[in-house]
Design a protein around this motif. Structure first.
Motif, short mmCIF file in Angstrom:
data_model
loop_
_atom_site.label_atom_id
_atom_site.label_comp_id
_atom_site.label_asym_id
_atom_site.label_seq_id
_atom_site.Cartn_x
_atom_site.Cartn_y
_atom_site.Cartn_z
N LEU A 6 9.01 6.15 -4.16
CA LEU A 6 7.75 5.87 -3.47
C LEU A 6 8.00 4.96 -2.28
CD1 LEU A 6 7.38 5.51 -6.84
CD2 LEU A 6 4.99 5.61 -6.17
N TRP A 7 7.19 5.11 -1.24
CA TRP A 7 7.29 4.27 -0.05
C TRP A 7 6.00 3.48 0.13
CZ3 TRP A 7 11.75 3.73 2.72
CH2 TRP A 7 12.75 4.66 2.46
N TYR A 8 6.15 2.19 0.38
CA TYR A 8 5.02 1.28 0.55
C TYR A 8 5.11 0.55 1.88
CZ TYR A 8 4.04 1.77 -4.48
OH TYR A 8 3.75 2.27 -5.72
N VAL A 9 3.96 0.13 2.39
CA VAL A 9 3.90 -0.80 3.51
C VAL A 9 3.04 -1.98 3.08
CG1 VAL A 9 4.23 0.96 5.28
CG2 VAL A 9 1.91 0.34 4.57
N PRO A 10 3.43 -3.22 3.47
CA PRO A 10 2.63 -4.39 3.09
C PRO A 10 1.49 -4.65 4.07
CG PRO A 10 4.67 -5.08 4.15
CD PRO A 10 4.70 -3.59 4.12
N CYS A 11 0.26 -4.66 3.57
CA CYS A 11 -0.92 -4.91 4.40
C CYS A 11 -1.46 -6.31 4.13
CB CYS A 11 -2.00 -3.87 4.10
SG CYS A 11 -1.51 -2.18 4.44
N SER A 12 -1.73 -7.06 5.20
CA SER A 12 -2.24 -8.42 5.07
C SER A 12 -3.58 -8.44 4.34
CB SER A 12 -2.40 -9.04 6.46
OG SER A 12 -3.15 -10.23 6.41
N LEU A 13 -3.76 -9.43 3.46
CA LEU A 13 -5.06 -9.56 2.77
C LEU A 13 -6.13 -10.08 3.72
CD1 LEU A 13 -4.10 -11.02 -0.74
CD2 LEU A 13 -4.82 -8.71 -0.17
N GLN A 14 -5.72 -10.78 4.78
CA GLN A 14 -6.70 -11.30 5.74
C GLN A 14 -7.15 -10.24 6.73
OE1 GLN A 14 -5.15 -14.81 7.64
NE2 GLN A 14 -4.74 -15.88 5.72
N ASN A 15 -6.26 -9.32 7.05
CA ASN A 15 -6.57 -8.25 7.99
C ASN A 15 -5.88 -6.98 7.51
OD1 ASN A 15 -7.02 -6.49 10.09
ND2 ASN A 15 -5.85 -7.64 11.62
N VAL A 16 -6.64 -6.09 6.88
CA VAL A 16 -6.06 -4.93 6.23
C VAL A 16 -5.32 -4.02 7.20
CG1 VAL A 16 -8.13 -3.50 6.46
CG2 VAL A 16 -6.55 -3.08 4.57
N GLU A 17 -5.66 -4.08 8.50
CA GLU A 17 -5.00 -3.24 9.48
C GLU A 17 -3.67 -3.82 9.94
OE1 GLU A 17 -6.16 -0.32 10.04
OE2 GLU A 17 -7.94 -0.72 8.83
N LYS A 18 -3.37 -5.04 9.55
CA LYS A 18 -2.14 -5.70 9.98
C LYS A 18 -1.02 -5.38 8.99
CE LYS A 18 -0.09 -10.26 10.84
NZ LYS A 18 -0.32 -11.73 10.81
N ILE A 19 0.04 -4.75 9.50
CA ILE A 19 1.20 -4.43 8.68
C ILE A 19 2.19 -5.58 8.77
CG2 ILE A 19 3.06 -2.80 8.22
CD1 ILE A 19 0.26 -1.68 7.78
N MET A 20 2.55 -6.13 7.64
CA MET A 20 3.44 -7.28 7.59
C MET A 20 4.91 -6.84 7.64
SD MET A 20 1.24 -9.78 7.18
CE MET A 20 2.24 -11.14 6.55
N ASP A 21 5.78 -7.77 8.01
CA ASP A 21 7.22 -7.52 7.93
C ASP A 21 7.65 -7.52 6.46
OD1 ASP A 21 7.33 -7.43 10.65
OD2 ASP A 21 8.23 -9.40 10.91
N VAL A 22 8.66 -6.73 6.16
CA VAL A 22 9.21 -6.67 4.80
C VAL A 22 10.49 -7.50 4.75
CG1 VAL A 22 10.21 -5.17 3.02
CG2 VAL A 22 8.25 -4.38 4.37
N PRO A 23 10.61 -8.44 3.81
CA PRO A 23 11.86 -9.19 3.69
C PRO A 23 13.02 -8.24 3.41
CG PRO A 23 10.13 -10.18 2.35
CD PRO A 23 9.62 -8.85 2.81
N PRO A 24 14.10 -8.31 4.18
CA PRO A 24 15.24 -7.41 3.92
C PRO A 24 15.93 -7.77 2.61
CG PRO A 24 15.82 -9.05 5.58
CD PRO A 24 14.35 -9.22 5.31
N ILE A 25 16.60 -6.80 2.03
CA ILE A 25 17.34 -7.02 0.79
C ILE A 25 18.83 -6.88 1.03
CG2 ILE A 25 15.44 -6.23 -0.68
CD1 ILE A 25 17.04 -3.59 -1.06
N ALA A 29 0.84 -1.20 0.00
CA ALA A 29 0.00 0.00 0.00
C ALA A 29 0.88 1.25 0.00
CB ALA A 29 -0.91 0.00 1.22
N LEU A 30 0.56 2.19 -0.86
CA LEU A 30 1.34 3.42 -0.98
C LEU A 30 1.07 4.34 0.20
CD1 LEU A 30 3.20 5.14 -2.87
CD2 LEU A 30 1.10 6.07 -3.86
N VAL A 31 2.14 4.86 0.83
CA VAL A 31 1.98 5.79 1.94
C VAL A 31 2.61 7.15 1.67
CG1 VAL A 31 1.75 4.01 3.73
CG2 VAL A 31 4.03 4.83 3.10
N ARG A 32 3.57 7.20 0.74
CA ARG A 32 4.20 8.49 0.46
C ARG A 32 4.92 8.44 -0.89
NH1 ARG A 32 6.45 13.22 2.92
NH2 ARG A 32 8.54 13.71 2.24
N VAL A 33 4.87 9.54 -1.59
CA VAL A 33 5.65 9.71 -2.82
C VAL A 33 6.58 10.90 -2.61
CG1 VAL A 33 5.59 10.10 -5.31
CG2 VAL A 33 3.72 8.86 -4.20
N GLU A 34 7.88 10.66 -2.77
CA GLU A 34 8.82 11.76 -2.66
C GLU A 34 8.69 12.65 -3.91
OE1 GLU A 34 10.33 12.31 0.00
OE2 GLU A 34 10.21 10.38 1.01
#
Length: 345
Positions: A119-138, A62-67
């Motif tokens: 752009l900055w995104y956060v991953p939101c669970s499809l089962q619970n839209v309010e749940k922010i998932m962890d992002v796999p590090p690169i 989910a998009l949260v900010r665009v620089e």
């Protein structure tokens, strides 16, 4: 608890699209909102793919900010847009995607860098839209790349918190002009414009929230109307300051997108664009501030050369305050451009 193993950054994603007549204005310049929508689509795809490489709930980025988004060259009907997105930084709950747009002239084969954005995104669970998932590090090519990414992350996080990015409530929408009497040309009230849009299923993600790109397209359309009314000439988007997505907009909401001039220099216009939303279905239809940004436009002649912009006639202390704030942003950006130019020489 084990530390997630860093992954190789997802290969850059590229999407291509031919610019059609319905993507452009009457003189053939592609609307900035079309380009912003393509940029966000590419960012959402690569972000969602990366976040679903781990076990657990499936999620959607989910998009949260665009620089700041730079429009380096206008794009025209018949050109092909090559949009390339690459993940450049990950924190525990967010990721940065940098996007470039190359415009290709099919007749001559010439290519030019037309746009770039972060752009900055956060991953939101499809089962619970309010749940922010962890992002796999690169994995980063160098320690310096990681450190620079961390600095960008901290800077945008601070900006979002200052602007109410944590779900802050903005109860006061932009008021309409006080009356319907004719306004003097080149005043804020003369060019101020609003657009009302009912959020349909086709505007939404799998979470039934509006795509960020759809919102940005509406914002650019309103800013374009404001700029045209002020100049009455061909106008194009020159850049977009940071776009902050304060709260989600759901399917069935009515959004009011309002644009107003805040500052005018000799050859550019800064337009504040605010998006307010309210539910059409709920009993309490209280409006809330969903998105905010500043768009910069320039006026062009028939040869696509910049034209002088009419001066803005200021009325009242509030307009003067916004004008001075816009002037400070303009001078800051101008100094940054000059410093970047000197550094490259």
């Amino acid at each position: 608890m084990s530390v997630p193993q860093a992954l190789e950054a997802a290969s850059p994603l590229q999407i291509c699209r031919l610019m059609r007549p319905d993507d452009a204005n009457i003189v053939g310049n592609v609307h900035g909102g079309i380009i912003l929508k393509m940029i966000e689509e590419a960012g959402c795809i690569i972000g969602t793919r990366h976040c679903n490489t781990q076990n657990g709930d499936r999620c959607l980025a989910a998009l949260v900010r665009v620089e700041k988004t730079e429009f380096l060259f206008p794009m025209f009907i018949g050109e092909v847009a090559h949009v390339t997105a690459e993940i450049t930084y990950t924190s525990k709950h967010s990721l940065e995607v940098q996007v470039k747009v190359i415009a290709e002239n099919l007749l001559t084969g010439a290519k030019k860098l037309a746009n770039k954005a972060a752009l900055w995104y956060v991953p939101c669970s499809l089962q619970n839209v309010e749940k922010i998932m962890d992002v796999p590090p690169i994995k980063y090519a160098t320690a310096e790349d990681e450190e620079q990414g961390r600095k960008r992350y901290e800077a945008q996080k601070l900006e979002r918190e200052k602007k109410g990015g944590g779900g802050g409530h903005f109860p006061t929408p932009v008021p309409p002009p006080a009356d319907d009497s004719p306004k003097e040309q080149h005043t804020v009230g003369y060019s101020q414009s609003s657009l009302i849009h009912l959020v349909a299923p086709s505007d939404c993600t799998l979470h039934n929230n509006v795509h960020g790109g759809v919102t940005m397209k509406l914002m650019d359309e309103v800013a374009g109307i404001v700029a045209f009314r002020h100049c009455n000439t061909n106008i194009v988007t020159a850049s977009v300051e940071a776009i902050n997505f304060h709260r989600k907009i759901h399917k069935g909401c009515v959004v009011t997108v309002t644009g107003r001039l805040t500052f005018v220099s000799n050859k550019s216009m800064e337009i504040e664009v605010l998006v307010d939303a309210s539910s059409l279905m709920e009993a309490k239809k209280q409006k809330y501030r969903a998105v905010s940004a500043f768009f910069n436009f320039i006026s062009l002649d028939k040869d696509n050369k910049p034209l002088p912009v009419p001066a803005l006639k200021i009325e009242g202390e509030e307009e003067q305050r916004r004008f001075e704030e816009g002037k400070a942003r303009y001078l800051q950006n101008k100094a940054k451009r000059l410093a970047d130019k000197e550094r490259k020489q």
